[in-house]
Design an enzyme around this catalytic site. Sequence first.
Site, short mmCIF file in Angstrom:
data_model
loop_
_atom_site.label_atom_id
_atom_site.label_comp_id
_atom_site.label_asym_id
_atom_site.label_seq_id
_atom_site.Cartn_x
_atom_site.Cartn_y
_atom_site.Cartn_z
N SER A 119 0.82 -1.21 0.00
CA SER A 119 0.00 0.00 0.00
C SER A 119 0.85 1.25 0.00
O SER A 119 0.33 2.35 -0.19
CB SER A 119 -0.86 0.03 1.26
OG SER A 119 -1.67 -1.11 1.34
N HIS A 140 -1.37 -2.82 -7.08
CA HIS A 140 -2.06 -2.49 -5.83
C HIS A 140 -3.58 -2.59 -5.97
O HIS A 140 -4.24 -1.73 -6.54
CB HIS A 140 -1.65 -1.07 -5.40
CG HIS A 140 -2.23 -0.66 -4.08
ND1 HIS A 140 -2.67 0.62 -3.81
CD2 HIS A 140 -2.45 -1.37 -2.95
CE1 HIS A 140 -3.13 0.67 -2.58
NE2 HIS A 140 -3.01 -0.51 -2.04
N GLU A 152 -4.21 0.09 -8.75
CA GLU A 152 -3.16 1.07 -9.03
C GLU A 152 -1.94 0.31 -9.56
O GLU A 152 -1.51 -0.66 -8.94
CB GLU A 152 -2.74 1.79 -7.74
CG GLU A 152 -3.52 3.03 -7.43
CD GLU A 152 -3.00 3.74 -6.17
OE1 GLU A 152 -2.73 4.93 -6.25
OE2 GLU A 152 -2.88 3.10 -5.11
N ASN A 190 -3.80 5.95 -1.14
CA ASN A 190 -3.49 6.03 0.29
C ASN A 190 -2.82 7.34 0.69
O ASN A 190 -2.87 7.73 1.85
CB ASN A 190 -2.66 4.83 0.72
CG ASN A 190 -3.53 3.60 0.84
OD1 ASN A 190 -4.61 3.66 1.41
ND2 ASN A 190 -3.09 2.49 0.28
P1 NAD Z 1 -3.14 -9.61 6.45
O1 NAD Z 1 -2.55 -9.33 7.79
O2 NAD Z 1 -4.60 -9.94 6.35
O3 NAD Z 1 -2.36 -10.81 5.72
C1 NAD Z 1 -0.97 -10.89 5.62
C2 NAD Z 1 -0.61 -12.35 5.37
O4 NAD Z 1 0.79 -12.42 5.05
C3 NAD Z 1 -0.84 -13.27 6.59
O5 NAD Z 1 -1.63 -14.38 6.22
C4 NAD Z 1 0.58 -13.71 6.97
O6 NAD Z 1 0.64 -15.03 7.48
C5 NAD Z 1 1.27 -13.60 5.62
N1 NAD Z 1 2.73 -13.55 5.69
C6 NAD Z 1 3.50 -12.88 6.58
N2 NAD Z 1 4.80 -13.12 6.32
C7 NAD Z 1 4.85 -13.95 5.25
C8 NAD Z 1 5.91 -14.56 4.52
N3 NAD Z 1 7.18 -14.37 4.85
N4 NAD Z 1 5.59 -15.36 3.48
C9 NAD Z 1 4.30 -15.58 3.13
N5 NAD Z 1 3.26 -15.03 3.79
C10 NAD Z 1 3.53 -14.23 4.83
O7 NAD Z 1 -2.78 -8.33 5.56
P2 NAD Z 1 -3.54 -7.78 4.24
O8 NAD Z 1 -4.53 -6.75 4.64
O9 NAD Z 1 -3.93 -8.94 3.38
O10 NAD Z 1 -2.34 -6.98 3.55
C11 NAD Z 1 -1.39 -7.62 2.72
C12 NAD Z 1 -0.74 -6.58 1.80
O11 NAD Z 1 -1.77 -5.95 1.03
C13 NAD Z 1 0.01 -5.46 2.53
O12 NAD Z 1 1.14 -5.12 1.78
C14 NAD Z 1 -1.01 -4.34 2.53
O13 NAD Z 1 -0.43 -3.07 2.61
C15 NAD Z 1 -1.66 -4.55 1.17
N6 NAD Z 1 -2.99 -3.95 1.02
C16 NAD Z 1 -3.89 -4.01 2.04
C17 NAD Z 1 -5.15 -3.43 1.87
C18 NAD Z 1 -6.17 -3.51 2.96
O14 NAD Z 1 -7.21 -2.80 2.88
N7 NAD Z 1 -5.98 -4.29 4.00
C19 NAD Z 1 -5.50 -2.81 0.65
C20 NAD Z 1 -4.57 -2.83 -0.40
C21 NAD Z 1 -3.31 -3.38 -0.20
#
Ligand code: NAD
Length: 291
Positions: A119, A140, A152, A190
């Site tokens: 993000s 993104h 994005e 963001n």
């Molecule tokens: P989340 O906490 O729901 O999930 C993260 C996952 O990554 C977990 O299942 C964890 O076990 C896994 N993980 C951690 N370390 C790891 C590794 N070394 N190898 C493989 N898996 C691993 O988080 P999320 O909300 O899904 O966010 C994930 C990404 O998406 C982030 O970069 C976040 O910025 C981005 N993002 C989030 C949103 C949102 O609204 N939450 C929107 C757009 C982008």
Amino acid sequence: MEIAKVGVVGAGQMGNGIAHVLALAGYEVLLNDISQEALDGALAQIVRNLDRQVSRGKVASDDRDAALARISTTLSLAELGSTDLVIESATERETVKQAIFEDLVPHLQPHTILTSNTSSISITRLASRTDRPEKFMGFHFMNPVPVMQLVELIRGIATDEQTYQACFGVVERLGKTAASSEDFPAFIVNRILMPMINEAVYTLYEGVGNVASIDSAMKLGTNHPMGPLELADFIGLDTCLAIMNVLHDGLADTKYRPCPLLTKYVEAGWLGRKTQRGFYDYRGEVPVPTR
Ligand code: NAD
């Protein structure tokens, strides 16, 4: 270039949505996580979300079955060596993402495109730690992935045109719309959204309003479908804090300082919906404000 098989690293709330839309669009998907529980949870969530789409007449049941058959899961990053495109969507922490790319790169084929769903973290800096900065970019998605129209696309300083066009083609095949952003902290969405959410937390912190009044003011007063605190819980408060820190560090402007109350919620492990508690408590029938 032809993209047929896509690896998704991180099976959290974003990773499961990304796997869902890719599989529905006909891509073979290999979903990876360090936790078997996360992989099982992601598959169960994908089934629930596809079933809902079928019951609403948005997806045919045959297409749901075909999509599910295209998704495999693995705890091993090495297995992603067979993919044409990787979308990294693990926890929003630069050290975590760098370690993933370092472990992954030796297994990849030369043509494989590497992307991150980050993000806010610098695409150029993530790319520089790989063997293929020209084949690296930001991909993104918005949350919830099956519903939101925007993706994005962020070019790092070295990203080549062929890589951009290949990713653009994937977005089109998903039936989504791409917005192109330059690689500056938090990109477009963001950069604008998170300071608003952070300001809502300051408004709460300073006692200007409580959770209910702040959310209702912004919903009814500005026609936002969700209030900013409800939205923060939906995104994940750890992710919100991480993005504010990237804006603060990357732009060196005090106007981006994260609200201490946001930090306190994250320190408590109250990360929003994903942990059942954030600005609202989700453990009962209806969400209850925590302040
Ligand atoms: P989340 O906490 O729901 O999930 C993260 C996952 O990554 C977990 O299942 C964890 O076990 C896994 N993980 C951690 N370390 C790891 C590794 N070394 N190898 C493989 N898996 C691993 O988080 P999320 O909300 O899904 O966010 C994930 C990404 O998406 C982030 O970069 C976040 O910025 C981005 N993002 C989030 C949103 C949102 O609204 N939450 C929107 C757009 C982008």
